[in-house]
Write an enzyme that holds these catalytic residues in place. Sequence first.
Site, PDB file in Angstrom:
ATOM      1  CD  GLU A  13      -2.929  -1.193   2.226  1.00 47.86           C
ATOM      2  OE1 GLU A  13      -3.179  -0.174   2.886  1.00 47.86           O
ATOM      3  OE2 GLU A  13      -3.401  -2.304   2.481  1.00 47.86           O
TER       4      GLU A  13
ATOM      5  CB  CYS B 151      -0.855  -8.437   4.970  1.00 47.79           C
ATOM      6  SG  CYS B 151      -2.327  -8.163   3.980  1.00 47.79           S
TER       7      CYS B 151
ATOM      8  CE  LYS C 279      -4.625 -11.094   5.934  1.00 48.62           C
ATOM      9  NZ  LYS C 279      -3.979 -12.005   5.005  1.00 48.62           N
TER      10      LYS C 279
END
Length: 483
Positions: free
Chosen positions: A175, A282, A285
């Site tokens: 991102e 991300c 996780k």
Amino acid sequence: MKKNIKNICCIGAGYVGGPTMAVIAKKCPHIQINVVDINKKRIEDWNSEDLASLPIFEPGLGDIIKSCRNKNLHFSTDIKKQIANADMIFISVNTPTKTKGIGAGKASDLKWVESSAREISKYAVGSTIIVEKSTLPVKTALTIKRILESQNNKLNTKSVSQSFAVLSNPEFMSEGSAIKDLENPDRVLIGGEDQEAIKELINIYLNWVDFEKILTTDLWSSELSKLIANAFLAQRISSINSMTALCEKTGADIKNVSLAIGSDKRIGQYFLDSGPGFGGSCFKKDILNLVYICNHYGLDEVSSYWQKVVDINIWQQKRISHIVVDKLFRTVSGKKIAIFGFAFKSNTNDTRESPAISICNDLIEEGSNIYIYDPKVRELQIEKDLGVETNKKYSRNNDDGYWHYSKSIDETIKEADAIIILTGWSEFKKLNYENIFKLMRSPSWIFDARGILDPNHIQSIGFRFWRIGLGNQNVSQYFDMQF
Ligand code: NAD
Ligand code: UGA
């Protein structure tokens, strides 16, 4: 499976589905792309005339949306129709950590992937290539195939023709630089068994990616490579962050250390920027998922090794809030603290797992009044992350602890005791800190958790200054030695 891909459907209009499909639309004007989502508001925002209202801020994304939307790029909630029309379907849905049941806190929750597979099996027509774009536990392709096959068996008895090939094509974009990464990827990874389907996907990428950059593997290596890539990246950040504390204790400077070690080609210069801990939806996780998978296969030593990467990250976030309290005479109760940046990194409006959430919560818990400024994060998002009950108006004597959303830097810093830089937005580097110093209460502190300011300049103005990974030896006479 021979096809000529004319219609693509992407299930999931999020941070991956939106930008990824926008770039395919830009590079493949001959292909119609339909991005679908169950979230009506998100789709409305993607269709918004005002580009500032797009659900995602990414440099360069607005321009592509402007030129491709309603030409060969469409956003809708008409999942059934777009699945039926598609030659190729990307699954780009969320795969967060499970919050309850078996594997809670570690395993990925695959309910959105499963529901996508069920929708596909219900509505797909003819031969369809299914592409896993979401990050998934190894062997998920098998689950998807089984769901597709079970429906297929039922349909075949009613003589409706369906056939599927499942490919893994994990996404490696970051991102904040998504468009750049998608337009010029280091590699494109495709895992699968059906060679014709693989060729079809390769042909799409060949519209802008060199053939040499396209790697093809078996399904399981592809699925697993994505988790391992994220684990390796996060591990570098935890490694450098663990050393910030040692630099601070010993009088070294982590920036010099990063430069020195990163100049070794075998180590490399990237991902050695120390900070308040990694955030984003991300890294945590995906590592937790890897830990879970290793445990599942009885690889306990491997799982504890990777668990430490997450543990150090939590420790780093806690360390920063403790340092702030410690330096501000060991109490922040009733003090005004300016927070510069709430997004998990610069150039994005995403706050998922942002270190700012945990650090702000700690400071509110300590009774401080925090004023948050971020150029792209909206107030509503901060409210979701921190809770509405702590969003109040400023008063110096209030020691209950609360946060307030600031629309401007001036409002944030006026009479503040300290500034904490939590996101490395470039605008924070360019501010006039002489003027800011005049507006703050004395002693005025800056805590630079991103290492973006020049210590000598900031201290010469009169600020007390702390920077991540900078030990005493490197700071000038203004540094407060008493703590
Ligand atoms: P996101 O939450 O921003 O978007 C997912 C979207 O899927 C949501 O809008 C949701 O409403 C939609 N959705 C869920 N189930 C659906 C269904 N059955 N039908 C239609 N829509 C449905 O998530 P994201 O950040 O885009 O991530 C998606 C996946 O990509 C995750 O597996 C993530 O790990 C992976 N990934 C993310 C990034 C990143 O930078 N964010 C990068 C690489 C890979
Ligand atoms: C990361 C990976 O870089 C992508 O390759 C991957 O596709 C993506 O996760 C994913 O699977 O979701 P992203 O989380 O968007 O991308 O952003 P990063 O640039 O990796 O930053 C993650 C976090 O690490 C941020 O909080 C950032 O500030 C921090 N970071 C990054 C550092 O603290 N130091 C660094 O040197 C780099």
